[in-house]
Design a protein around this motif. Structure first.
Motif, PDB file in Angstrom:
ATOM      1  N   GLY A  81       0.918  -1.229  -0.028  1.00 55.37           N
ATOM      2  CA  GLY A  81       0.035  -0.197  -0.152  1.00 55.37           C
ATOM      3  C   GLY A  81       0.976   1.113  -0.066  1.00 55.37           C
ATOM      4  N   LYS A  82      -0.041   2.315  -0.321  1.00 60.93           N
ATOM      5  CA  LYS A  82       0.747   3.774  -0.226  1.00 60.93           C
ATOM      6  C   LYS A  82      -0.200   4.607   0.872  1.00 60.93           C
ATOM      7  N   GLY A  83       0.543   5.246   1.525  1.00 64.80           N
ATOM      8  CA  GLY A  83       0.057   5.963   2.711  1.00 64.80           C
ATOM      9  C   GLY A  83       0.476   7.464   2.363  1.00 64.80           C
ATOM     10  N   PRO A  84       0.098   8.074   3.564  1.00 70.10           N
ATOM     11  CA  PRO A  84       0.591   9.804   3.616  1.00 70.10           C
ATOM     12  C   PRO A  84       2.105   9.739   3.681  1.00 70.10           C
ATOM     13  N   MET A  85       2.312  11.049   3.224  1.00 67.69           N
ATOM     14  CA  MET A  85       3.900  11.269   3.266  1.00 67.69           C
ATOM     15  C   MET A  85       4.902  10.362   2.624  1.00 67.69           C
ATOM     16  N   GLY A  86       4.419   9.872   1.588  1.00 71.07           N
ATOM     17  CA  GLY A  86       5.144   8.913   0.527  1.00 71.07           C
ATOM     18  C   GLY A  86       5.486   7.448   1.286  1.00 71.07           C
ATOM     19  N   VAL A  87       4.926   7.222   2.361  1.00 75.21           N
ATOM     20  CA  VAL A  87       4.990   5.926   3.022  1.00 75.21           C
ATOM     21  C   VAL A  87       4.448   4.997   2.141  1.00 75.21           C
ATOM     22  N   SER A  88       5.420   3.794   2.034  1.00 73.71           N
ATOM     23  CA  SER A  88       4.885   2.306   1.401  1.00 73.71           C
ATOM     24  C   SER A  88       4.723   1.582   2.671  1.00 73.71           C
ATOM     25  N   LEU A  89       3.780   0.724   2.306  1.00 75.29           N
ATOM     26  CA  LEU A  89       3.325  -0.370   3.506  1.00 75.29           C
ATOM     27  C   LEU A  89       3.258  -1.545   2.990  1.00 75.29           C
ATOM     28  N   GLY A  90       3.710  -2.901   3.672  1.00 71.33           N
ATOM     29  CA  GLY A  90       3.189  -4.140   3.129  1.00 71.33           C
ATOM     30  C   GLY A  90       2.669  -4.944   4.445  1.00 71.33           C
ATOM     31  N   MET A  91       1.998  -5.582   4.409  1.00 66.22           N
ATOM     32  CA  MET A  91       1.252  -6.460   5.236  1.00 66.22           C
ATOM     33  C   MET A  91       1.268  -7.819   4.677  1.00 66.22           C
ATOM     34  N   ARG A  92       1.361  -8.890   5.479  1.00 64.52           N
ATOM     35  CA  ARG A  92       1.321 -10.378   5.120  1.00 64.52           C
ATOM     36  C   ARG A  92       0.806 -11.055   6.238  1.00 64.52           C
ATOM     37  N   TYR A  93      -0.086 -11.781   6.192  1.00 63.60           N
ATOM     38  CA  TYR A  93      -0.512 -12.750   6.959  1.00 63.60           C
ATOM     39  C   TYR A  93      -0.400 -14.198   6.539  1.00 63.60           C
ATOM     40  N   ALA A  94       0.356 -15.005   7.272  1.00 63.07           N
ATOM     41  CA  ALA A  94       0.552 -16.421   6.921  1.00 63.07           C
ATOM     42  C   ALA A  94      -0.121 -17.284   7.826  1.00 63.07           C
ATOM     43  N   LEU A  95      -1.161 -18.422   7.552  1.00 60.07           N
ATOM     44  CA  LEU A  95      -1.608 -19.271   8.132  1.00 60.07           C
ATOM     45  C   LEU A  95      -1.067 -20.715   7.911  1.00 60.07           C
ATOM     46  N   THR A  96      -0.705 -21.394   9.066  1.00 56.51           N
ATOM     47  CA  THR A  96      -0.232 -22.704   9.191  1.00 56.51           C
ATOM     48  C   THR A  96      -0.810 -23.455  10.186  1.00 56.51           C
ATOM     49  N   PRO A  97      -1.648 -24.541   9.473  1.00 57.85           N
ATOM     50  CA  PRO A  97      -2.255 -25.437  10.424  1.00 57.85           C
ATOM     51  C   PRO A  97      -1.208 -25.994  11.472  1.00 57.85           C
ATOM     52  N   ASP A  98      -1.716 -26.342  12.635  1.00 55.77           N
ATOM     53  CA  ASP A  98      -1.136 -26.856  13.833  1.00 55.77           C
ATOM     54  C   ASP A  98      -2.062 -27.748  14.660  1.00 55.77           C
ATOM     55  N   GLY A  99      -2.162 -28.890  14.253  1.00 58.85           N
ATOM     56  CA  GLY A  99      -3.187 -29.658  14.904  1.00 58.85           C
ATOM     57  C   GLY A  99      -4.267 -29.147  14.213  1.00 58.85           C
ATOM     58  N   GLU A 100      -5.200 -28.995  15.684  1.00 61.54           N
ATOM     59  CA  GLU A 100      -6.501 -28.510  15.456  1.00 61.54           C
ATOM     60  C   GLU A 100      -6.659 -26.903  15.464  1.00 61.54           C
ATOM     61  N   ALA A 101      -5.639 -26.491  15.534  1.00 64.42           N
ATOM     62  CA  ALA A 101      -5.273 -25.091  15.752  1.00 64.42           C
ATOM     63  C   ALA A 101      -4.759 -24.500  14.558  1.00 64.42           C
ATOM     64  N   THR A 102      -4.415 -23.046  14.532  1.00 65.20           N
ATOM     65  CA  THR A 102      -3.625 -22.344  13.373  1.00 65.20           C
ATOM     66  C   THR A 102      -2.529 -21.415  13.919  1.00 65.20           C
ATOM     67  N   ARG A 103      -1.309 -21.694  13.390  1.00 71.55           N
ATOM     68  CA  ARG A 103      -0.281 -20.428  13.691  1.00 71.55           C
ATOM     69  C   ARG A 103      -0.309 -19.366  12.782  1.00 71.55           C
ATOM     70  N   VAL A 104      -0.577 -18.076  13.210  1.00 69.28           N
ATOM     71  CA  VAL A 104      -0.728 -16.945  12.533  1.00 69.28           C
ATOM     72  C   VAL A 104       0.382 -16.052  12.503  1.00 69.28           C
ATOM     73  N   ARG A 105       1.079 -15.800  11.499  1.00 64.66           N
ATOM     74  CA  ARG A 105       2.247 -14.856  11.556  1.00 64.66           C
ATOM     75  C   ARG A 105       1.805 -13.737  10.649  1.00 64.66           C
ATOM     76  N   VAL A 106       2.028 -12.560  11.208  1.00 66.18           N
ATOM     77  CA  VAL A 106       1.817 -11.189  10.640  1.00 66.18           C
ATOM     78  C   VAL A 106       3.178 -10.554  10.205  1.00 66.18           C
ATOM     79  N   GLU A 107       3.607 -10.125   9.135  1.00 63.68           N
ATOM     80  CA  GLU A 107       4.524  -9.241   9.075  1.00 63.68           C
ATOM     81  C   GLU A 107       4.511  -7.897   8.381  1.00 63.68           C
ATOM     82  N   GLY A 108       4.730  -6.870   8.904  1.00 58.81           N
ATOM     83  CA  GLY A 108       4.543  -5.634   8.462  1.00 58.81           C
ATOM     84  C   GLY A 108       5.833  -4.934   7.985  1.00 58.81           C
ATOM     85  N   GLU A 109       5.833  -4.001   7.147  1.00 53.20           N
ATOM     86  CA  GLU A 109       6.731  -3.127   6.411  1.00 53.20           C
ATOM     87  C   GLU A 109       6.335  -1.884   6.107  1.00 53.20           C
ATOM     88  N   PHE A 110       7.490  -0.834   6.569  1.00 55.34           N
ATOM     89  CA  PHE A 110       7.148   0.436   6.371  1.00 55.34           C
ATOM     90  C   PHE A 110       8.272   1.032   5.756  1.00 55.34           C
TER      91      PHE A 110
END
Length: 142
Positions: A81-110
């Protein structure tokens, strides 16, 4: 550049986590930086889809124009994405099954000139927001 990440094990299957993660009308129920989608979420959830989000980070409102850049149902959702003041952003959600649960990893970049002036505070604020958002998401789907 400022990079942030958070990870949580959510006691729900990946499909259930994915359904909430991609339910744009309910974003405000779990995403702690989200304040609205002026035009709604993406018309169709697909690579190249564009949408605008209003956010609040470090106490400041911001409008970000996002584009879906990576999409693998029940596995990966990433935007740039593009935000104010020329800032570029990135967001990534990765889901990994973990038995009956899910590991969720979020990574952001500015990136952008404005980021270098406040990288430390931005990292702290964004990291706390990601942790809170994952706790909120877990509470909704568990």
């Amino acid at each position: 550049m400022a990079e942030v990440s958070a990870e949580a094990r959510i006691a729900a299957p990946a499909e259930k986590v994915w359904a909430r993660l991609t339910d744009f009308p309910s974003y405000g129920q779990w995403n702690s930086t989200h304040t609205g989608f002026p035009g709604g979420g993406p018309a169709a959830l697909e690579i190249g889809a564009d949408f605008t989000e209003n956010m609040r980070l470090m106490g400041f409102p911001a409008e970000v124009a996002w584009t879906v850049c990576e999409l693998e149902p029940a596995r990966v959702f990433a935007t740039r994405g593009k935000g104010p003041m020329g800032v570029s952003l990135g967001m990534r959600y990765a889901l990994t099954p973990d038995g009956e649960a899910t590991r969720v990893r979020v990574e952001g970049e500015f990136t952008g000139a404005a980021v270098s002036l406040m990288a430390g505070k931005l990292k702290d604020s964004a990291s706390a927001a990601l942790d809170e958002s994952l706790r909120n998401l877990a509470a909704l789907v568990s």
